[in-house]
Design an enzyme around this catalytic site. Structure first.
Site, PDB file in Angstrom:
ATOM      1  N   ARG A 211     -32.028  -8.027   3.253  1.00 35.52           N
ATOM      2  CA  ARG A 211     -32.257  -8.196   4.699  1.00 35.52           C
ATOM      3  C   ARG A 211     -31.136  -7.578   5.536  1.00 35.52           C
ATOM      4  NH1 ARG A 211     -34.526 -13.925   5.003  1.00 35.52           N
ATOM      5  NH2 ARG A 211     -32.887 -14.322   6.509  1.00 35.52           N
TER       6      ARG A 211
ATOM      7  N   THR B  72     -40.770  -7.806   9.416  1.00 37.76           N
ATOM      8  CA  THR B  72     -40.472  -8.543   8.185  1.00 37.76           C
ATOM      9  C   THR B  72     -40.234  -7.573   7.036  1.00 37.76           C
ATOM     10  OG1 THR B  72     -41.303  -9.937   6.405  1.00 37.76           O
ATOM     11  CG2 THR B  72     -42.965  -8.992   7.803  1.00 37.76           C
ATOM     12  N   ILE B  73     -39.247  -7.885   6.228  1.00 41.55           N
ATOM     13  CA  ILE B  73     -39.018  -7.043   5.048  1.00 41.55           C
ATOM     14  C   ILE B  73     -40.175  -7.205   4.069  1.00 41.55           C
ATOM     15  CG2 ILE B  73     -36.497  -7.119   5.244  1.00 41.55           C
ATOM     16  CD1 ILE B  73     -36.591  -9.055   2.747  1.00 41.55           C
ATOM     17  N   ASP B  74     -40.941  -8.308   4.190  1.00 43.41           N
ATOM     18  CA  ASP B  74     -41.984  -8.619   3.201  1.00 43.41           C
ATOM     19  C   ASP B  74     -43.227  -7.735   3.337  1.00 43.41           C
ATOM     20  OD1 ASP B  74     -40.270 -10.683   2.522  1.00 43.41           O
ATOM     21  OD2 ASP B  74     -41.328 -12.159   3.752  1.00 43.41           O
TER      22      ASP B  74
ATOM     23  N   GLY C  35     -36.785 -14.742   9.745  1.00 42.41           N
ATOM     24  CA  GLY C  35     -35.692 -14.103   9.009  1.00 42.41           C
ATOM     25  C   GLY C  35     -35.365 -12.745   9.613  1.00 42.41           C
TER      26      GLY C  35
ATOM     27  N   HIS D 151     -30.370 -11.929  -0.177  1.00 35.69           N
ATOM     28  CA  HIS D 151     -30.320 -11.515   1.223  1.00 35.69           C
ATOM     29  C   HIS D 151     -29.722 -10.132   1.442  1.00 35.69           C
ATOM     30  CE1 HIS D 151     -31.199 -15.758   1.506  1.00 35.69           C
ATOM     31  NE2 HIS D 151     -31.705 -15.491   2.680  1.00 35.69           N
TER      32      HIS D 151
ATOM     33  N   SER E 158     -44.224 -16.169  13.627  1.00 38.77           N
ATOM     34  CA  SER E 158     -43.887 -15.940  15.043  1.00 38.77           C
ATOM     35  C   SER E 158     -45.088 -15.408  15.812  1.00 38.77           C
ATOM     36  CB  SER E 158     -42.741 -14.931  15.157  1.00 38.77           C
ATOM     37  OG  SER E 158     -41.664 -15.324  14.353  1.00 38.77           O
TER      38      SER E 158
HETATM   39  O1  F6P Z   1     -39.551 -13.504   5.052  1.00 38.95           O
HETATM   40  C1  F6P Z   1     -38.358 -12.855   4.732  1.00 38.95           C
HETATM   41  C2  F6P Z   1     -37.653 -13.549   3.615  1.00 38.95           C
HETATM   42  O2  F6P Z   1     -36.474 -12.834   3.321  1.00 38.95           O
HETATM   43  C3  F6P Z   1     -38.486 -13.759   2.343  1.00 38.95           C
HETATM   44  O3  F6P Z   1     -38.591 -12.594   1.578  1.00 38.95           O
HETATM   45  C4  F6P Z   1     -37.735 -14.891   1.702  1.00 38.95           C
HETATM   46  O4  F6P Z   1     -38.583 -15.663   0.863  1.00 38.95           O
HETATM   47  C5  F6P Z   1     -37.275 -15.703   2.865  1.00 38.95           C
HETATM   48  O5  F6P Z   1     -37.271 -14.865   3.988  1.00 38.95           O
HETATM   49  C6  F6P Z   1     -35.910 -16.303   2.685  1.00 38.95           C
HETATM   50  O6  F6P Z   1     -35.630 -17.096   3.775  1.00 38.95           O
HETATM   51  P1  F6P Z   1     -34.180 -17.719   4.055  1.00 38.95           P
HETATM   52  O7  F6P Z   1     -33.331 -16.638   4.649  1.00 38.95           O
HETATM   53  O8  F6P Z   1     -34.413 -18.807   5.002  1.00 38.95           O
HETATM   54  O9  F6P Z   1     -33.638 -18.180   2.744  1.00 38.95           O
END
Ligand code: F6P
Length: 367
Positions: A294, A144-146, A15, A291, A124
């Site tokens: 992100r 990662t934002i997580d 992501g 999103h 990754s």
């Molecule tokens: O790992 C980053 C993330 O934004 C998570 O927080 C979320 O669960 C996931 O990706 C969402 O993924 P996608 O963009 O495929 O829906």
């Protein structure tokens, strides 16, 4: 011994996260200005290398100019598959996956690329370790934002996501107070509660629910009711998408996308609306931030961290420290073995100072 490097390749995978372009910019600048290397980018993770003809982007000073503040990734990304589970379509039109890692390494060698820098999350970095074991000179950058990657105190992208989520909490506060409502904000974070915990504290949430503490709905209801009885008729709940009730399971949908391993999380906020409303009779609403967390311009701390990581990744390559990932540890930028970075998922440790702070403020954590 220092390797003889002339050309490196960079890819972004998983992501997207604010700061990806800032890493690319810093890496390219250091590679060209510091070491005189040529840099090429593979589009959509390694898909650019696997394509026929290959889809690569030459990265020079002009191409990376202005990238510091740009969200997303100019290289594109994907969270499907990877070289070990590469999605392929059979003659019958059906999609399956196959191990194309040998082919990938052969293709990278044919480009006369001496080293690869892979910017990605936990999945990754695990792929990078496997490619390294197969002989590919590779270096990782944790994204990662997580913030759920071990061996680094922080990943870039996290602080911007927290800023976005905090801004949402602030805005929900004013409307919650005006309408005397319970407002729930569902934030991302996968199986870790870092975004929820940080933005919940920064935004002054009354309840913060994270996957690491399966919650008791009775405790949440009690907190909302106690506030009402005390005269404060609104409450703010920040819930991580991976949070789930005691004796329950996370709200997740298995993905039917070929090559995608991770389930799609979401839905806990809606479920909480029903539970809280039924138990308290209080009007309750949910906002799923999704999103937005992100996207957009990286905040200054993420720009700095991403830039530090980009420069340090080039330095690791120059030192021949392959099979390593750049990391932030105790305010220093260091190189750590990829094996250490992927050894375990970085959950919120219940002894963490942020948990202690939340409890100290009397925030309900659902237990
Ligand atoms: O790992 C980053 C993330 O934004 C998570 O927080 C979320 O669960 C996931 O990706 C969402 O993924 P996608 O963009 O495929 O829906």
């Amino acid at each position: 011994m220092r390797p003889n490097i002339r050309k490196i390749m960079v890819s972004t995978s998983g992501g997207d996260a604010p700061g990806l372009n800032a890493v690319i910019r810093a890496l390219v600048k250091r590679a060209i200005l510091g070491y005189g290397w040529e840099v090429v980018g593979s589009t959509a993770a390694y898909n650019g290398v696997m394509a026929d003809p290959m889809d690569l982007i030459p990265l020079d000073m002009e191409r990376v100019s202005g990238l510091l503040i740009q969200g997303g990734t100019i290289l594109g990304t994907t969270n499907r598959g990877g070289p070990f589970e590469f999605p392929v379509q059979g003659t019958d039109g059906q999609w399956t996956t196959e191990d194309r890692s040998e082919d990938l390494i052969k293709r990278i060698r044919s480009l006369e690329v001496d080293a690869v820098v892979s910017i990605g999350g936990e999945g990754s970095q695990a792929i990078s370790q496997k490619l390294f074991e197969k002989g590919l000179p590779i270096v990782g950058v944790p994204k990662t934002i997580d913030n759920d990657l071990s061996a680094t105190d922080m990943t870039f992208g996290f602080q911007t996501a927290v800023e976005t989520a905090t801004e949402a909490v602030d805005k929900l506060h004013t409307t919650a107070a005006s309408h005397n409502r319970v407002m729930i904000l569902e934030v991302m974070g996968r199986d870790a509660g870092w975004i929820a915990l940080a933005s919940g504290i920064a935004g002054g949430a009354d309840v913060i629910l994270i996957p690491e503490i399966p919650y008791d709905i009775a405790k949440v209801v009690e907190r909302v009711t106690t506030r009402q009885r005390g005269g404060i008729k609104f409450s703010i709940v920040v819930v991580a998408e991976g949070a789930y009730p005691k004796e329950g399971v996370p709200f997740a949908q298995e993905s039917n996308i070929v090559g995608r391993r991770q389930p799609i999380l979401g839905g806990v906020g809606r479920w909480l609306v029903k539970q809280i409303q039924e138990a308290t009779g209080h009007e309750t609403r949910v906002t799923v931030l999704g999103h937005l967390q992100r996207g957009g311009v990286p905040c200054p701390p993420d720009r700095i961290l991403a830039t530090q990581f980009g420069v340090a990744a080039a330095d690791l390559v120059a030192q021949g420290k392959f099979g390593h990932m750049v990391a932030l540890q105790n305010q220093n930028i260091v190189g750590v073995p990829l094996t250490e970075a992927i050894r375990q998922y970085k959950y919120v440790n219940l002894d963490h100072h942020l948990v202690h702070t939340a409890r100290g403020l009397g925030v309900c954590l659902g237990d």
